[in-house]
Design an enzyme around this catalytic site. Structure first.
Site, short mmCIF file in Angstrom:
data_model
loop_
_atom_site.label_atom_id
_atom_site.label_comp_id
_atom_site.label_asym_id
_atom_site.label_seq_id
_atom_site.Cartn_x
_atom_site.Cartn_y
_atom_site.Cartn_z
N THR A 1 34.86 45.30 36.74
CA THR A 1 35.16 43.93 36.30
C THR A 1 35.24 43.20 37.52
OG1 THR A 1 36.57 44.09 34.47
CG2 THR A 1 36.69 42.09 35.57
N GLU B 1 42.33 48.24 43.64
CA GLU B 1 43.76 48.28 43.36
C GLU B 1 44.40 49.55 43.92
OE1 GLU B 1 44.06 47.78 39.16
OE2 GLU B 1 43.81 45.62 39.28
N ASN C 1 48.88 48.86 37.80
CA ASN C 1 48.28 48.94 36.48
C ASN C 1 49.28 49.20 35.37
OD1 ASN C 1 45.39 48.45 36.79
ND2 ASN C 1 45.58 50.10 38.28
#
Lengths: 412, 412
Positions: free
Chosen positions: A208, A288, A407
């Site tokens: 994404t 991340e 997350n």
């Protein structure tokens, strides 16, 4: 949060110099803008516009392979079926995915408003020439009043200089910590520029990941399509942080023709790949929770497909990734991971090295294997299967506490 | 480390009562033992023996599908090809995987020493009747002097009571926090008992997971094979903590015939499945770093295979698992995950619920979806595809800080 240091600003590549301080407005004929429209609660920049002044408006696109596609993906696929794009509007702060028919109408309204405002501004534009990209939390409707007011404002902010592209690169960030841009000045005659966002959900079939690539070369939609598919296959498709593939992945390539140069297909392919490859590298470095930049190479495979599947299987293995987070040269987990890949292999011929240090030779541990120092940021994990000649590398990261932290607290 | 509370000691099941305080020595004709032989540096129990006194020695086995197989797996596959097993020796503290020909010789020597010691003790036994299982770090040789001395000792420790089985269950633990046992007393006439270990690497095609099941029923090797394959397919193969499959996975089923009862194949299948299913439940509850016990159900699928693949894809998704760790009903990630499964689906017909609360209906968020309380330990995630009638559930866990911690510091 990000332990990986800044990469250099400029590197030489075949055909020219790659610059990381310029993006979509580096090629002639493009204007860009990025503003804080108020879509994000944080007040950070959240709306970007890339505008192609022409003379050409040829374009190509590659979209998520996820069967659950966000409204802007469904819309932009229709736009790209015409082979022409005048403008791309991108928002962070909301994915507009899983929002049903009302969500699709929101995307349509956004494109219509961009087209109407550009037309008022002097460039006759139809909604079908406006691609839309969104990123953020799945499942919520976008604040349309805020977004449409932002569109009116951003069209008037469009700037032709480098800063317009940089503003746009900032406005598409979500959990990214830095904007990602790259531009290639090809022999000083024509250019390719690009921007990307995508800190999470980096996956085999795109991330994404929103990415807009621009060029001032002259090229048909078919030529752009070939260049873009080749580039994504060799770059973004070989980046795999967590095996997830988003509902919103979009990579667009727009050509203005403003350089009046028509490069060969080969040169176009190479230039678009160079920009995409560099953006993929930047995406890995800013994924991340990353504390390690990892390249997993499978060599000596029976086929390129086998090498790709093998490297991807290891790159996704949670036990390998947590070991790398711990700087642990745990090659047994590498063998266990590659052993479940559905590829041709002989356990007694597999050799493994970390950063050039052999840790496993012909399926058995090498002397000193447990003492290999992996405390640095970059880890090159190489697996030799010894059954053929094919080789593929996949970029990935470790699995860290920070990944779990980011997350587990994203939407709440 | 383990936030999941203790499960009850006894539950009724079809055919009898399932007891969790008894294991491999619950059926008549079996003796067990577990000792600290000194293989583990910690000094904890690390050697187990299960001995079948007969009169029968029929047996069946299921092994890892990993192409990289540990020496004891390669050995035990040969043993099981005869359909007969007199004894199973199991060690923790070392996997004896990726140790080459010398590692295989170590396994062979272990089996020979067990056979010789049992023969001295009065039961004529050949090495080919002795299955060997190992678990621990991949890549190191076992300390053979220590292990063989332990074999001599453990044969003399063999006990027929419940305690022998419990001692064995303790001795096969690695990062497990509790031993796993289950026994089914079928109508008070014949019995099935079992023990398992496997806190990490729990995967679709078994876990690292050693499991020994015993029964005092009369059954042929072929009947045992059918019962065991059916049971693993429905239990251990539907447990997926991190998608990893170990080099050492072994599940064995041994029959002594000591009850003099010959159950129907149907009853045998059901009893073996009941024990395996309960052990799978215990493995999930004690998986590394677990803070949530999660059941992912895919219903309304076009086929059982589609339902299985869909449920497994969601159960492995790192973004879904970290959200569950954060008690976040992030159904958008569930849709994104199921959307990449290679199965028949229509995004506009997918509905999702957490613990019975609808969060997504026909592909669009349900009112109050973000407020669903997932703070409890058990999470039932149900995905209705609406394209067929097939339904499969997969047991899994969340992805927590503790998982990263345990797995980043395992070998170093």
């Amino acid at each position: 949060m990000n332990a990986v240091p800044v990469i250099p600003d400029s590197v030489p590549v075949a055909g020219g110099q790659l610059v990381r301080t310029q993006g979509v407005t580096a090629p002639a004929g493009f204007r860009g803008a990025g503003i804080a429209a108020g879509i994000k609660v944080s007040g950070r920049p959240d709306l970007a516009l890339v505008f192609n002044e022409g003379p050409d408006t040829a374009a190509a696109g590659v979209f998520t392979t996820n069967k659950v596609k966000a409204a802007p993906v469904l819309w932009s696929q229709q736009v790209l079926s015409t082979g022409r794009v005048r403008a791309v509007v991108l928002n962070s702060g909301g994915a507009n995915a899983c929002t049903g028919a009302p969500g699709f109408q929101d995307t349509h309204k956004t494109a219509e408003h961009v087209a109407a405002t550009l037309s008022d501004w002097g460039t006759e534009t139809g909604a079908v020439e406006v691609a839309v990209c969104s990123t953020g939390l799945i499942g919520d409707r976008l604040p349309m009043d805020t977004l449409l007011a932002g569109v009116t404002e951003i069209v008037h902010e469009l700037a032709g200089g480098i800063s317009g592209g940089t503003d746009a690169a900032y406005a598409i960030m979500t959990t990214d910590t830095v904007p990602k841009q790259a531009a290639l000045h090809h022999d000083g005659k024509w250019n390719v520029g690009g921007m990307a966002k995508g800190a999470g959900m980096l996956a085999p079939a795109l991330a994404t990941m929103l990415c807009v690539i621009t060029t001032d070369a002259i090229a048909t939609a078919e030529q752009l399509d070939e260049a873009l598919r080749n580039a994504t296959r060799m770059s973004f498709d070989r980046l795999d942080v967590d095996g997830a593939t988003s509902t919103n992945d979009t990579v667009l390539l727009l050509a203005s023709g403003a350089s009046e140069i028509t490069p060969s297909q080969e040169d176009l392919n190479a230039a678009v790949l160079a920009v995409c490859d560099d953006l993929a590298d930047q995406l890995m470095a800013d994924a991340e929770g990353v504390t390690k930049r990892v390249t997993v190479t499978v060599a000596g495979a029976a086929s390129e497909q086998d090498a790709l599947i093998g490297a991807r299987t290891v790159a996704r293995d949670s036990l390998v990734k947590t070991a790398l987070f711990g700087s642990d040269p745990n090659w047994g987990r590498v063998l266990a991971a590659v052993g479940i890949a559905p590829i041709e292999l002989d356990p007694d011929r597999i050799s493994v090295s970390f950063n050039g240090n052999p840790v496993c030779i012909d399926g058995v541990g090498a002397p000193g294997a447990r003492e290999v120092d992996l405390s640095g940021i970059d880890i090159a994990l190489r697996i030799e299967l010894g059954v053929g000649d094919a080789e593929v590398s996949i970029r990935t990261t470790d699995l860290s506490h920070a990944y779990v932290e980011e997350n587990s607290a994203y939407s709440s």
